[in-house]
Design an enzyme around this catalytic site. Structure first.
Site, PDB file in Angstrom:
ATOM      1  N   TYR A  51      52.946  39.640  43.887  1.00  0.00           N
ATOM      2  CA  TYR A  51      52.499  38.610  42.927  1.00  0.00           C
ATOM      3  C   TYR A  51      51.593  39.256  41.891  1.00  0.00           C
ATOM      4  O   TYR A  51      50.712  40.057  42.225  1.00  0.00           O
ATOM      5  CB  TYR A  51      51.730  37.497  43.664  1.00  0.00           C
TER       6      TYR A  51
ATOM      7  N   ASP B 239      48.463  47.268  39.525  1.00  0.00           N
ATOM      8  CA  ASP B 239      47.788  45.992  39.352  1.00  0.00           C
ATOM      9  C   ASP B 239      46.628  45.955  40.346  1.00  0.00           C
ATOM     10  O   ASP B 239      46.827  45.778  41.550  1.00  0.00           O
ATOM     11  CB  ASP B 239      48.784  44.850  39.615  1.00  0.00           C
TER      12      ASP B 239
ATOM     13  N   LYS C  27      39.324  39.330  38.546  1.00  0.00           N
ATOM     14  CA  LYS C  27      38.596  38.838  39.730  1.00  0.00           C
ATOM     15  C   LYS C  27      37.244  39.530  39.956  1.00  0.00           C
ATOM     16  O   LYS C  27      36.262  39.154  39.344  1.00  0.00           O
ATOM     17  CB  LYS C  27      39.485  38.932  40.969  1.00  0.00           C
TER      18      LYS C  27
END
Ligand SMILES: Cc1ncc(COP(=O)(O)O)c(C=O)c1O
Length: 474
Positions: free
Chosen positions: A188, A286, A314
């Site tokens: 994801y 990522d 984040k």
């Protein structure tokens, strides 16, 4: 799920990178699935009766928000818990209950809720303006901090992980002059169309395990996207051999953190690096979820494999919306020389930059090592419970994150993950929620030990896990 799958010992546990943590269950006894169902029914009843305020809030929110939430990840049936405030490692819900937060904003709250330094820096920034849309020393300073910490030649800020990964893909396409990408099945990376392929595909639609086919959501205009299993260099090489001249980049999390935690086999990431180099493609890591939770300089530095570009979000923002992408200067030059556009009204805004500067100051090697020690202590204690009750489960950890995976067979990719025992995993999550411990909903995530968590806090997780073990074996 059959017992054969649960106790599958036909495949050896592969070596994994020593910078990661995983146990090997010595022996295990399957859990009684009837008991799991019975306990689950009891726990859902307990959940409903103790969260009446959240239930009422949900009914109200449904009037305006699809599913009653602001991101579909926040939803679960019959209703999610609504939170009113947070401080340190603790949440207060609308029913007035205190919950130990082990979700920590899906890993974004690495410094804890309302860390005094974040509050101080952001409050100070409020005195001098919230948005300039001009260059500002506050943004340049944070760019310099990130450049040094993550070893990036150049970088740009964005507001979400979705944006950062989207721009990394665009930069790879423009730089290489090729449009295709390769991603990992089950990986994801946010909502960008090209990266929404085979995120969590139905296995029945996803083709053979060793040569998965891309599953493209109806709404996505994905372009050329190939998918490969994680930890499988042969399949990666095969895709390159057939389609190499159209592949701009391999885009992947160095450690998969959206299907619990799946660790790289020893040598796998180095093999991906070499394969990309052989075929003139870029490697994009990522690091939206790994980032600072993997250690002082992220997963790439920790695991010793350098990507051409990384994406961050984040944990770098202290709870404010911050993302970044960056890496090689020659690739980022696609922006400087006008080959590609990168825009964003809120990019590098002073409030978020103030929070980022505070996070950088808080996240010293010592602070992160301390949180990791607490995490490792909790993983060891959980291993001990798993062994004592011969549970068909094992722990996985990376940096300050950890998870219990309900399988005794190795989980090395998405298909292995799909063979884990989701029923017992759901019971385990709900059991925690009902005892005041909130791990992320959705079973795909992992807990995070922030710099605000103590050993005693993690002791609560171990204690409720042991109570669950007792109930499962009663
Ligand atoms: C690995 C990874 N990349 C990208 C994203 C998207 O980030 P955001 O939710 O900030 O758009 C996420 C979000 O969970 C993620 O886990």
């Amino acid at each position: 799920m059959t017992d054969t799958e649960l106790t599958d010992a036909t495949r050896a546990w592969p070596d994994h990178d020593p910078a990661t943590k995983r146990t090997v269950p010595e022996s295990s006894v399957p859990v009684d699935q009837d008991r799991v169902e019975k306990l689950m029914a009891q726990e859902w009843e307990r959940f409903s009766s103790s969260t009446t305020g959240s239930s009422a809030h949900h009914a109200r929110a449904l009037g305006t928000l699809p599913l009653g939430v602001t991101s579909s990840f926040q939803y679960w049936e019959p209703h999610p818990i609504a939170i009113e405030s947070a401080k340190g490692a603790w949440l207060t819900d609308v029913d007035g209950r205190q919950l130990l937060d082990l979700s920590m904003g899906f890993g974004a709250m690495l410094v804890g809720h309302l860390h005094p330094l974040v509050v101080e820096y952001v409050t100070k920034a409020l005195e001098s303006g919230t948005l300039f849309v001009t260059p500002s020393p506050s943004a340049t300073s944070v760019a310099e901090l990130f450049q040094k910490r993550f070893n990036l030649e150049q970088l740009r800020f964005a507001n979400s992980g979705t944006e950062a990964t989207m721009y990394a893909v665009k930069a790879a396409r423009v730089f290489t002059g090729r449009r295709g990408i390769i991603k990992i099945e089950g990986g994801y990376h946010g909502g960008y169309d090209a990266l929404s392929v085979s995120v969590k595909p139905e296995v029945a639609e996803a083709g053979p395990e060793e040569s998965p086919i891309p599953v493209v959501p109806f709404e996505a205009e994905a372009g050329i996207v190939h998918v490969v299993p994680y930890n499988d260099l042969d399949r990666l090489e095969a895709i390159f051999a057939e389609h190499g001249d159209e592949i701009s980049a391999v885009v992947m999390e160095p450690v998969l953190e959206n299907i619990s935690i799946v660790l790289p086999d020893a040598g796998y990431l180095q093999g991906v690096r070499e394969t990309c180099d052989r075929h003139g493609a870029l490697l994009v890591f990522d690091e939206v979820k790994t980032g600072l939770t993997a250690g002082y300089a992220g997963a790439s530095r920790r695991l010793g494999v350098t990507a051409d570009l990384i994406t961050l979000a984040k944990s770098i923002g202290g709870g404010l919306p911050l993302a970044a992408f960056g890496g090689r200067a020659d690739i980022m030059a696609t922006i400087s020389d006008g080959r590609m556009w990168h825009f964003g009204t809120y990019n590098g805004n002073p409030l978020v930059m103030a929070a980022a500067a505070a996070v950088d100051e808080i996240c010293t090697e010592e602070a992160l090592d301390h949180a990791e020690e607490i995490n490792n202590g909790a993983l060891d204690a959980l291993d001990e419970v798993i062994a004592r009750y011969e549970l068909p489960a094992h722990t996985v950890g990376f940096g300050v994150k950890g998870a219990v995976t309900w399988a005794t067979a190795p989980v090395r990719n998405y298909r292995d993950y799909k063979r884990t025992d989701f029923g017992t995993a759901e019971l385990s999550w709900l059991w925690g929620v009902n005892r005041g411990i909130l791990t992320p909903p959705g079973l795909d995530e992992q807990w995070l030990v922030s710099v605000a968590h103590t050993q005693d806090d993690m002791g609560l997780l171990v204690q409720e896990f042991e109570e669950l073990a007792q109930a499962l074996r009663a």
